[in-house]
Motif scaffolding. Structure first.
Motif, PDB file in Angstrom:
ATOM      1  N   ASP A 402     -38.157 -15.051 -22.621  1.00  0.00           N
ATOM      2  CA  ASP A 402     -37.380 -14.124 -21.652  1.00  0.00           C
ATOM      3  C   ASP A 402     -37.480 -12.704 -21.832  1.00  0.00           C
ATOM      4  N   HIS A 403     -39.065 -12.387 -21.865  1.00  0.00           N
ATOM      5  CA  HIS A 403     -39.305 -10.868 -22.296  1.00  0.00           C
ATOM      6  C   HIS A 403     -38.745  -9.926 -21.373  1.00  0.00           C
ATOM      7  N   GLU A 404     -38.571 -10.038 -20.173  1.00  0.00           N
ATOM      8  CA  GLU A 404     -38.098  -9.097 -19.121  1.00  0.00           C
ATOM      9  C   GLU A 404     -36.487  -8.754 -19.268  1.00  0.00           C
ATOM     10  N   VAL A 405     -35.863  -9.668 -20.128  1.00  0.00           N
ATOM     11  CA  VAL A 405     -34.323  -9.587 -20.302  1.00  0.00           C
ATOM     12  C   VAL A 405     -34.155  -8.834 -21.268  1.00  0.00           C
ATOM     13  N   PHE A 406     -33.117  -7.841 -21.308  1.00  0.00           N
ATOM     14  CA  PHE A 406     -32.829  -6.913 -22.487  1.00  0.00           C
ATOM     15  C   PHE A 406     -31.518  -7.486 -23.277  1.00  0.00           C
ATOM     16  N   ARG A 407     -31.999  -8.014 -24.456  1.00  0.00           N
ATOM     17  CA  ARG A 407     -31.197  -8.873 -25.184  1.00  0.00           C
ATOM     18  C   ARG A 407     -31.205  -8.618 -26.871  1.00  0.00           C
ATOM     19  N   PRO A 408     -30.435  -7.627 -27.229  1.00  0.00           N
ATOM     20  CA  PRO A 408     -30.425  -7.357 -28.596  1.00  0.00           C
ATOM     21  C   PRO A 408     -30.159  -8.550 -29.600  1.00  0.00           C
ATOM     22  N   GLU A 409     -29.591  -9.330 -29.101  1.00  0.00           N
ATOM     23  CA  GLU A 409     -29.154 -10.708 -30.130  1.00  0.00           C
ATOM     24  C   GLU A 409     -30.369 -11.250 -30.657  1.00  0.00           C
ATOM     25  N   ARG A 410     -31.606 -10.958 -30.088  1.00  0.00           N
ATOM     26  CA  ARG A 410     -32.913 -11.879 -30.393  1.00  0.00           C
ATOM     27  C   ARG A 410     -33.138 -11.105 -31.742  1.00  0.00           C
ATOM     28  N   TRP A 411     -32.693  -9.877 -32.084  1.00  0.00           N
ATOM     29  CA  TRP A 411     -33.352  -9.498 -33.501  1.00  0.00           C
ATOM     30  C   TRP A 411     -32.080  -9.516 -34.382  1.00  0.00           C
ATOM     31  N   LEU A 412     -30.974 -10.205 -34.134  1.00  0.00           N
ATOM     32  CA  LEU A 412     -29.791  -9.885 -35.242  1.00  0.00           C
ATOM     33  C   LEU A 412     -29.845 -10.835 -36.254  1.00  0.00           C
ATOM     34  N   ASP A 413     -30.379 -11.904 -36.389  1.00  0.00           N
ATOM     35  CA  ASP A 413     -30.278 -12.864 -37.514  1.00  0.00           C
ATOM     36  C   ASP A 413     -31.673 -12.590 -38.477  1.00  0.00           C
ATOM     37  N   GLY A 414     -32.705 -11.941 -38.037  1.00  0.00           N
ATOM     38  CA  GLY A 414     -33.711 -11.619 -38.548  1.00  0.00           C
ATOM     39  C   GLY A 414     -34.712 -12.653 -38.552  1.00  0.00           C
ATOM     40  N   THR A 415     -34.666 -13.659 -38.030  1.00  0.00           N
ATOM     41  CA  THR A 415     -35.599 -14.858 -38.031  1.00  0.00           C
ATOM     42  C   THR A 415     -36.698 -14.286 -37.338  1.00  0.00           C
ATOM     43  N   LEU A 416     -36.703 -13.857 -36.141  1.00  0.00           N
ATOM     44  CA  LEU A 416     -37.548 -13.433 -35.005  1.00  0.00           C
ATOM     45  C   LEU A 416     -38.453 -12.382 -35.974  1.00  0.00           C
ATOM     46  N   LEU A 417     -37.978 -11.248 -36.458  1.00  0.00           N
ATOM     47  CA  LEU A 417     -38.697 -10.328 -37.192  1.00  0.00           C
ATOM     48  C   LEU A 417     -39.534 -11.133 -38.157  1.00  0.00           C
ATOM     49  N   ALA A 418     -38.946 -11.883 -38.991  1.00  0.00           N
ATOM     50  CA  ALA A 418     -39.848 -12.277 -40.090  1.00  0.00           C
ATOM     51  C   ALA A 418     -40.790 -13.289 -39.437  1.00  0.00           C
ATOM     52  N   LYS A 419     -40.702 -14.066 -38.742  1.00  0.00           N
ATOM     53  CA  LYS A 419     -41.763 -15.059 -37.949  1.00  0.00           C
ATOM     54  C   LYS A 419     -42.650 -14.332 -37.273  1.00  0.00           C
ATOM     55  N   PHE A 420     -42.481 -13.058 -36.407  1.00  0.00           N
ATOM     56  CA  PHE A 420     -43.323 -12.543 -35.767  1.00  0.00           C
ATOM     57  C   PHE A 420     -44.013 -11.665 -36.467  1.00  0.00           C
ATOM     58  N   ASP A 421     -43.603 -10.930 -37.136  1.00  0.00           N
ATOM     59  CA  ASP A 421     -44.247  -9.918 -38.067  1.00  0.00           C
ATOM     60  C   ASP A 421     -44.521  -8.734 -37.477  1.00  0.00           C
ATOM     61  N   ALA A 422     -43.988  -8.448 -36.146  1.00  0.00           N
ATOM     62  CA  ALA A 422     -44.257  -7.016 -35.566  1.00  0.00           C
ATOM     63  C   ALA A 422     -43.190  -6.438 -34.894  1.00  0.00           C
ATOM     64  N   ASP A 423     -42.538  -5.541 -35.649  1.00  0.00           N
ATOM     65  CA  ASP A 423     -41.147  -5.082 -35.284  1.00  0.00           C
ATOM     66  C   ASP A 423     -41.480  -4.089 -34.466  1.00  0.00           C
ATOM     67  N   PRO A 424     -40.655  -3.854 -33.121  1.00  0.00           N
ATOM     68  CA  PRO A 424     -40.793  -2.941 -32.238  1.00  0.00           C
ATOM     69  C   PRO A 424     -40.766  -1.577 -32.746  1.00  0.00           C
ATOM     70  N   LEU A 425     -39.912  -1.424 -33.681  1.00  0.00           N
ATOM     71  CA  LEU A 425     -39.735  -0.001 -34.218  1.00  0.00           C
ATOM     72  C   LEU A 425     -40.997   0.293 -35.020  1.00  0.00           C
ATOM     73  N   ASP A 426     -41.988  -0.584 -35.344  1.00  0.00           N
ATOM     74  CA  ASP A 426     -43.117  -0.040 -35.763  1.00  0.00           C
ATOM     75  C   ASP A 426     -44.485  -0.151 -34.563  1.00  0.00           C
ATOM     76  N   VAL A 427     -44.641  -1.289 -34.021  1.00  0.00           N
ATOM     77  CA  VAL A 427     -45.426  -1.395 -33.091  1.00  0.00           C
ATOM     78  C   VAL A 427     -45.543  -0.235 -31.997  1.00  0.00           C
ATOM     79  N   ALA A 428     -44.261   0.107 -31.539  1.00  0.00           N
ATOM     80  CA  ALA A 428     -44.182   1.197 -30.398  1.00  0.00           C
ATOM     81  C   ALA A 428     -44.679   2.374 -31.026  1.00  0.00           C
ATOM     82  N   PHE A 429     -45.269   2.524 -32.214  1.00  0.00           N
ATOM     83  CA  PHE A 429     -45.479   3.930 -32.772  1.00  0.00           C
ATOM     84  C   PHE A 429     -47.004   3.845 -33.301  1.00  0.00           C
TER      85      PHE A 429
END
Ligand code: HEM
Length: 510
Positions: A402-429
């Motif tokens: 659902d990449h077009e949807v604004f959904r902060p919840e996707r980051w809440l429990d940290g699972t996605l960050l750990a699995k994806f290993d590409a934090d928007p707060l890094d990638v965007a810079f």
């Protein structure tokens, strides 16, 4: 005659040597076929980063494209970016200015610096004031500017989108020069905005609003009197103006340092505490890049935040509930900020991260190879331009269905960050040696501005004359730095207590 035979033999030997080298060279990264003279220049209304993201699903993470006569290698996944720009950073850390920017004297400073020594110096100068430990010194500057922003919005809530740019520009001017802006008409701010606007025009790569010389650099060698060469006059005028503008800011601080009246800033530290460390001309040009690099990018992210709050009221309500609960316990009577409150506000933090994923301000960046290199069996020649498409990482449909949807919840429990290993707060810079030097300042500024705005204001959809909600379109500009096109929304103070909070904060900083 002997000379003629000698030259002919030499030419034949050279030609065979060339063919031999070519035959024994690794193949180049294949360029996608195109029958159009424009090559893969996107049609008006199509963004190249979205197009590349789709194409990468078919052609793989790394492939070549052609725009007019220029071939480029595009890089579209985090894994490939790490391999190019981190593992091989000594080869892929060059960046060439678009021709118009070069002609207009914008290749000096850090962003398009070709000289490795100057680049190191410029980055060291910026890092000395912008790394996380140094940023502590500027917490008060951020607070003062955010409070002024809230106050301006309280007075003119319908103008929130036009008031946004003053916030990052004001912070950048104070951090770089120690200059505290007065109001919207402040001449320093006007010059900074003019400089940023010209920079954006000169570096634009779209046919709609860019300069054609950026795609056909050979045009710059034609004489100015020919038709279509007016860009040369424009570039010469911009060059003179930007030098004078950079000199004016720099010389003011230098004079203040000599008089002992300079306010704390990056330049004041470099000229006073670190006297003699840096080349003065480099300092002069690099200081302007604190606002040219920091203003429109941060403005874009803040406008995206306002758009997201207008379109996704449930995300806004959750963030406000979290802030209210936390501030009632720990911070009654003050505005929240990054340094003190970030760890206690996980939903707001996730919201900031989602702002950077949903519509990142700079979806792509560019690099050049500074020597020949073989990547996975393919030769990348020295001088090749690489297009780094960070957008395709943060909108990868395999990771974000659902990449077009604004959904902060996707980051809440940290699972996605750990699995994806590409934090928007890094990638965007960005990645590697040329990663954005203002990254930590930008994150601090965004968090503080967003959390304070949510504390004080509600952002809602505007109504049409029949009383129905107007749902804004998610329309963005199509430039190197993207931003939402103006959209309707309604901003109101959440309560009298919220207004009082701003009034008190204004009195405290007066
Ligand atoms: C939300 C805000 C910002 C975003 C999204 C952003 C993004 C970026 C990106 C993607 C790059 C290119 C990195 C690369 O090539 O790998 C960059 C470079 C740069 N940014 Fe930022 N930036 C932001 C804020 C700032 C701020 C506040 C400053 C102020 C100091 C700044 C100054 C620069 C400079 C000077 C460069 C050029 C660095 C170099 O070429 O070595 N940026 N930024």
């Amino acid at each position: 005659m002997d000379l003629f035979i000698g030259v002919a033999v030499f030419a034949v030997v050279l030609w065979y040597a060339f063919l031999y080298t070519r035959r024994h060279e690794a193949p180049r990264i294949p360029v996608l076929p195109s029958k159009s003279i424009l090559g893969h220049m996107p049609a008006p209304g199509v963004t190249i980063y979205e197009w590349l993201a789709k194409a990468s699903k078919q052609y793989g993470p790394v492939f070549g494209i052609r725009i007019l006569f220029v071939n480029m290698v595009t890089v579209n996944t985090a894994e490939a970016m790490r391999e190019f720009f981190e593992a091989r950073s000594s080869i892929y850390s060059g960046r060439r200015a678009p021709k118009m920017a070069e002609l207009a004297g914008m290749s000096e400073g850090v962003l398009f610096q070709q000289d490795p020594h100057q680049l190191r110096q410029g980055r060291k100068f910026l890092a000395s004031g912008l790394q996380p430990s140094a940023l502590k010194a500027y917490q008060h500057v951020l607070h003062v500017h955010v409070v002024h922003f809230l106050d301006r919005v309280l007075r003119a809530p319908t103008k929130i989108l036009t008031l946004v740019p003053m916030l990052p520009t004001g912070i950048a001017l104070e951090i770089a020069y120690g200059y505290r802006l007065k109001d919207e008409k402040d001449p320093f701010v006007q010059r900074a905005r003019k400089s940023v606007n010209r920079f954006i025009q000169a570096t634009a790569m779209s046919l709609e609003d860019g300069f054609i010389v950026n795609w056909m650099p050979l045009l710059s060698y034609l004489p100015s009197f020919l038709p279509g060469m007016s860009f040369k006059t424009t570039a010469a005028e911009w060059d003179v103006w930007s030098k004078a503008n950079a000199a004016e800011g720099f010389n003011t601080v230098k004079q203040d340092v000599a008089n002992g009246t300079a306010r704390p800033s990056l330049l004041q530290r470099a000229l006073e505490d670190q006297k003699g460390t840096y080349d003065e001309y480099l300092l002069m040009r690099t200081a302007t890049q604190v606002y040219s690099g920091g203003s429109d990018t941060t403005t874009s992210a803040l406008k995206t935040f306002v758009l997201a709050m207008t379109l996704y009221p449930e995300a806004q309500a959750k963030a406000q509930a979290e802030i209210d609960h936390h501030m009632a316990n720990k911070g009654a009577g003050r505005l929240p900020n990054y340094a003190s409150d970030r760890d206690d506000l996980p939903y707001v933090h996730a919201l900031v991260r989602e702002v950077m994923r949903w519509h990142m301000p700079a979806p792509m960046t560019t690099r050049t190879a500074t020597e020949d290199n073989v990547y996975k069996g393919y030769l990348v020649k020295k001088g090749t331009t690489l297009v780094v498409n960070m957008w395709s990482i943060l909108h990868d449909e395999d990771v974000f269905p659902d990449h077009e949807v604004f959904r902060p919840e996707r980051w809440l429990d940290g699972t996605l960050l750990a699995k994806f290993d590409a934090d928007p707060l890094d990638v965007a810079f960005g990645f590697g040696r040329r990663v954005c030097p203002g990254k930590y300042l930008a994150i601090d500024m965004l968090f503080t501005a967003i959390v304070s705005t949510l504390t004080v204001f509600d952002i809602r959809k505007a109504k049409d004359t029949a009383g129905n909600d107007i749902v804004p379109k998610e329309e963005y500009t199509n430039r190197a730095i993207v931003a939402p096109l103006p959209f309707p929304c309604v901003v109101t103070a959440r309560s009298d207590a919220a207004k009082q909070l701003v009034d008190n904060a204004m009195s405290a900083i007066a």
